[in-house]
Design a protein around this motif. Sequence first.
Motif, PDB file in Angstrom:
ATOM      1  N   ILE A 183       0.881  -1.289   0.046  1.00 60.17           N
ATOM      2  CA  ILE A 183      -0.055   0.031   0.007  1.00 60.17           C
ATOM      3  C   ILE A 183       0.787   1.338   0.033  1.00 60.17           C
ATOM      4  CG2 ILE A 183      -1.919   1.155   1.331  1.00 60.17           C
ATOM      5  CD1 ILE A 183      -2.531  -1.320   2.495  1.00 60.17           C
ATOM      6  N   ALA A 184       0.878   2.197  -0.925  1.00 59.20           N
ATOM      7  CA  ALA A 184       1.633   3.353  -1.175  1.00 59.20           C
ATOM      8  C   ALA A 184       0.960   4.466  -0.770  1.00 59.20           C
ATOM      9  CB  ALA A 184       2.346   3.318  -2.525  1.00 59.20           C
ATOM     10  N   ILE A 185       1.531   5.285  -0.200  1.00 64.40           N
ATOM     11  CA  ILE A 185       0.985   6.432   0.534  1.00 64.40           C
ATOM     12  C   ILE A 185       1.710   7.656   0.105  1.00 64.40           C
ATOM     13  CG2 ILE A 185      -0.232   7.641   2.303  1.00 64.40           C
ATOM     14  CD1 ILE A 185      -0.398   4.804   4.135  1.00 64.40           C
ATOM     15  N   SER A 186       1.364   8.685  -0.680  1.00 70.91           N
ATOM     16  CA  SER A 186       2.222   9.766  -0.974  1.00 70.91           C
ATOM     17  C   SER A 186       1.269  11.121  -1.360  1.00 70.91           C
ATOM     18  CB  SER A 186       2.888   9.426  -2.073  1.00 70.91           C
ATOM     19  OG  SER A 186       4.346  10.225  -2.009  1.00 70.91           O
ATOM     20  N   ARG A 187       1.967  12.264  -1.430  1.00 74.83           N
ATOM     21  CA  ARG A 187       1.166  13.377  -1.605  1.00 74.83           C
ATOM     22  C   ARG A 187       0.420  13.426  -3.263  1.00 74.83           C
ATOM     23  NH1 ARG A 187       3.762  17.644  -1.744  1.00 74.83           N
ATOM     24  NH2 ARG A 187       5.735  16.856  -1.676  1.00 74.83           N
ATOM     25  N   ARG A 188       1.638  13.358  -4.213  1.00 71.46           N
ATOM     26  CA  ARG A 188       1.554  13.481  -5.600  1.00 71.46           C
ATOM     27  C   ARG A 188       1.042  12.409  -6.245  1.00 71.46           C
ATOM     28  NH1 ARG A 188       6.732  15.506  -8.316  1.00 71.46           N
ATOM     29  NH2 ARG A 188       7.631  13.479  -7.266  1.00 71.46           N
ATOM     30  N   GLU A 189       0.056  12.594  -7.266  1.00 76.11           N
ATOM     31  CA  GLU A 189      -0.631  11.507  -7.967  1.00 76.11           C
ATOM     32  C   GLU A 189       0.486  10.888  -8.823  1.00 76.11           C
ATOM     33  OE1 GLU A 189      -2.434   8.633  -9.807  1.00 76.11           O
ATOM     34  OE2 GLU A 189      -3.289   9.966  -8.116  1.00 76.11           O
ATOM     35  N   GLU A 235      -9.497  -4.163   8.970  1.00 76.71           N
ATOM     36  CA  GLU A 235      -9.128  -3.886  10.454  1.00 76.71           C
ATOM     37  C   GLU A 235      -7.855  -4.323  10.837  1.00 76.71           C
ATOM     38  OE1 GLU A 235     -11.176  -1.599  11.875  1.00 76.71           O
ATOM     39  OE2 GLU A 235     -12.581  -1.731  10.052  1.00 76.71           O
ATOM     40  N   ALA A 236      -7.013  -5.134  10.109  1.00 72.61           N
ATOM     41  CA  ALA A 236      -5.882  -5.731  10.756  1.00 72.61           C
ATOM     42  C   ALA A 236      -4.577  -5.001  10.601  1.00 72.61           C
ATOM     43  CB  ALA A 236      -5.394  -7.011  10.109  1.00 72.61           C
ATOM     44  N   LEU A 237      -4.653  -3.783   9.948  1.00 76.44           N
ATOM     45  CA  LEU A 237      -3.668  -2.617   9.660  1.00 76.44           C
ATOM     46  C   LEU A 237      -2.591  -3.455   9.009  1.00 76.44           C
ATOM     47  CD1 LEU A 237      -3.932  -0.474  13.035  1.00 76.44           C
ATOM     48  CD2 LEU A 237      -4.818  -0.090  10.509  1.00 76.44           C
ATOM     49  N   CYS A 238      -1.270  -3.388   9.126  1.00 78.66           N
ATOM     50  CA  CYS A 238      -0.115  -3.852   8.306  1.00 78.66           C
ATOM     51  C   CYS A 238       0.931  -4.267   9.116  1.00 78.66           C
ATOM     52  CB  CYS A 238       0.592  -2.300   7.381  1.00 78.66           C
ATOM     53  SG  CYS A 238      -0.601  -1.655   6.618  1.00 78.66           S
ATOM     54  N   GLU A 239       1.514  -5.599   8.707  1.00 84.51           N
ATOM     55  CA  GLU A 239       2.576  -6.051   9.319  1.00 84.51           C
ATOM     56  C   GLU A 239       3.815  -5.346   9.263  1.00 84.51           C
ATOM     57  OE1 GLU A 239      -0.122  -9.647   8.109  1.00 84.51           O
ATOM     58  OE2 GLU A 239       0.585  -7.865   6.979  1.00 84.51           O
ATOM     59  N   ARG A 240       4.094  -4.409   8.258  1.00 88.33           N
ATOM     60  CA  ARG A 240       5.195  -3.499   8.021  1.00 88.33           C
ATOM     61  C   ARG A 240       4.704  -2.467   7.509  1.00 88.33           C
ATOM     62  NH1 ARG A 240       6.494  -7.756  10.405  1.00 88.33           N
ATOM     63  NH2 ARG A 240       8.212  -8.980   9.793  1.00 88.33           N
ATOM     64  N   ARG A 267      -8.910   4.214   5.389  1.00 93.32           N
ATOM     65  CA  ARG A 267      -8.832   3.312   4.043  1.00 93.32           C
ATOM     66  C   ARG A 267      -7.965   2.185   4.396  1.00 93.32           C
ATOM     67  NH1 ARG A 267     -10.704   0.957   0.113  1.00 93.32           N
ATOM     68  NH2 ARG A 267      -9.540   1.395  -1.675  1.00 93.32           N
ATOM     69  N   VAL A 268      -6.818   2.297   5.230  1.00 98.73           N
ATOM     70  CA  VAL A 268      -6.115   1.422   5.226  1.00 98.73           C
ATOM     71  C   VAL A 268      -6.718   0.117   6.231  1.00 98.73           C
ATOM     72  CG1 VAL A 268      -3.775   0.388   6.686  1.00 98.73           C
ATOM     73  CG2 VAL A 268      -3.785   2.648   5.338  1.00 98.73           C
ATOM     74  N   ARG A 269      -7.731   0.600   7.137  1.00 99.97           N
ATOM     75  CA  ARG A 269      -8.377  -0.442   7.876  1.00 99.97           C
ATOM     76  C   ARG A 269      -9.194  -1.202   6.937  1.00 99.97           C
ATOM     77  NH1 ARG A 269      -8.250  -0.311  13.240  1.00 99.97           N
ATOM     78  NH2 ARG A 269      -7.432   1.752  14.444  1.00 99.97           N
ATOM     79  N   GLN A 270      -9.980  -0.241   6.134  1.00 98.70           N
ATOM     80  CA  GLN A 270     -10.708  -1.084   5.112  1.00 98.70           C
ATOM     81  C   GLN A 270      -9.954  -2.161   4.303  1.00 98.70           C
ATOM     82  OE1 GLN A 270     -12.329   2.255   2.781  1.00 98.70           O
ATOM     83  NE2 GLN A 270     -13.895   2.780   4.541  1.00 98.70           N
ATOM     84  N   LEU A 271      -8.802  -1.609   3.784  1.00 96.25           N
ATOM     85  CA  LEU A 271      -8.038  -2.468   2.815  1.00 96.25           C
ATOM     86  C   LEU A 271      -7.241  -3.807   3.633  1.00 96.25           C
ATOM     87  CD1 LEU A 271      -5.903   0.360   0.974  1.00 96.25           C
ATOM     88  CD2 LEU A 271      -7.855  -1.318   0.027  1.00 96.25           C
ATOM     89  N   THR A 272      -7.285  -3.677   4.891  1.00 91.78           N
ATOM     90  CA  THR A 272      -6.629  -4.797   5.925  1.00 91.78           C
ATOM     91  C   THR A 272      -7.936  -5.539   6.547  1.00 91.78           C
ATOM     92  OG1 THR A 272      -6.236  -3.165   7.329  1.00 91.78           O
ATOM     93  CG2 THR A 272      -4.494  -3.857   5.525  1.00 91.78           C
TER      94      THR A 272
END
Length: 318
Positions: free
Chosen positions: A162-168, A201-206, A194-199
């Motif tokens: 899951i990549a998170i950044s400002r610019r498209e 509710e588990a969030l991310c291992e890393r 959004r991360v909760r939805q994608l996972t």
Amino acid sequence: MMPAAVLVAPGRFEVRDAPVPQPAAGEVRVRLEGCGVCASNVEPWEGQPWSTYPSEAGGMGHEGWGVVDALGEGVSDVAIGERVTMLSGHSFAPYDVASVDQLVRLPAALDEQAFPGEPLACAMNIFRRADVLPGHTVAIVGIGFLGAVLTKLASDAGARVIAISRREESLALARANGAAETIAMDDHWTIIERVRQLTGEALCERVIEAVGKQWPLDLASAIVGFGGRLVVAGYHQDGPRQVNMQDWNWKGIDVINAHERDPRVNLRGLNEAVAAVAGGRVDLAALLTHRFSLAELNEAVAATRDKPAGFVKAVVTF
């Protein structure tokens, strides 16, 4: 004598004459082809409370590559004329010296290609410390040069990125390097939801934070799951940070500062970087988007800060 960049005031490099460096015992001198511009150059260039002027000639340049042109006493395992990438600290100039055990030969597959090896070595070392496993969900906060390389390494390792950044265009770069999902870095709570939805509710291992600012660190902390690992790859050089220790404690996460200072570890990363690019695992050329002359170093650092359209990484060439 040689021309070398000297920082003479906040926001102002000048090119001045400086002595050509001579290799000491165990060192080689490299006639540089170029040097990458690092995001860590921006704040010293802008000026910090502890800054003094003028800087050392060529200082701040630490992403050089070129051709060996002189050997110090006792050096026998590298030859004049060999092309190398190296770990050194005065490469905003046509010549720099490096310890013979802090350089790596560039294979024929990389002939005529620019190769700022140090930032790639950092990426390799960060990825190793992250301990990404197949099936992990890995969030990468901040997609520039480093974030793009880490996205490729993690996705190739079988992780869901899951990549998170400002610019498209940064999110598009992440997708091109294997990101499964991208999220615009605009609103703190919207991103977490959004991360909760994608996972589920588990969030991310890393989670790898690759910006070096307070809010991205806060965000990265918030999206690590129970028993996960937060990897701090951003270079936090402008002062203390606050962390949500309650959240860290409650979730029982590991926190990794992925900056290495052991020369042996850095050399290992540099060897891995050369192998990754030569083997086609990382497309370095696609990430080196802007080229400048030494006289244009101020513009190069400003572009690294301001990120004009299409910018990923700048290199200064000689």
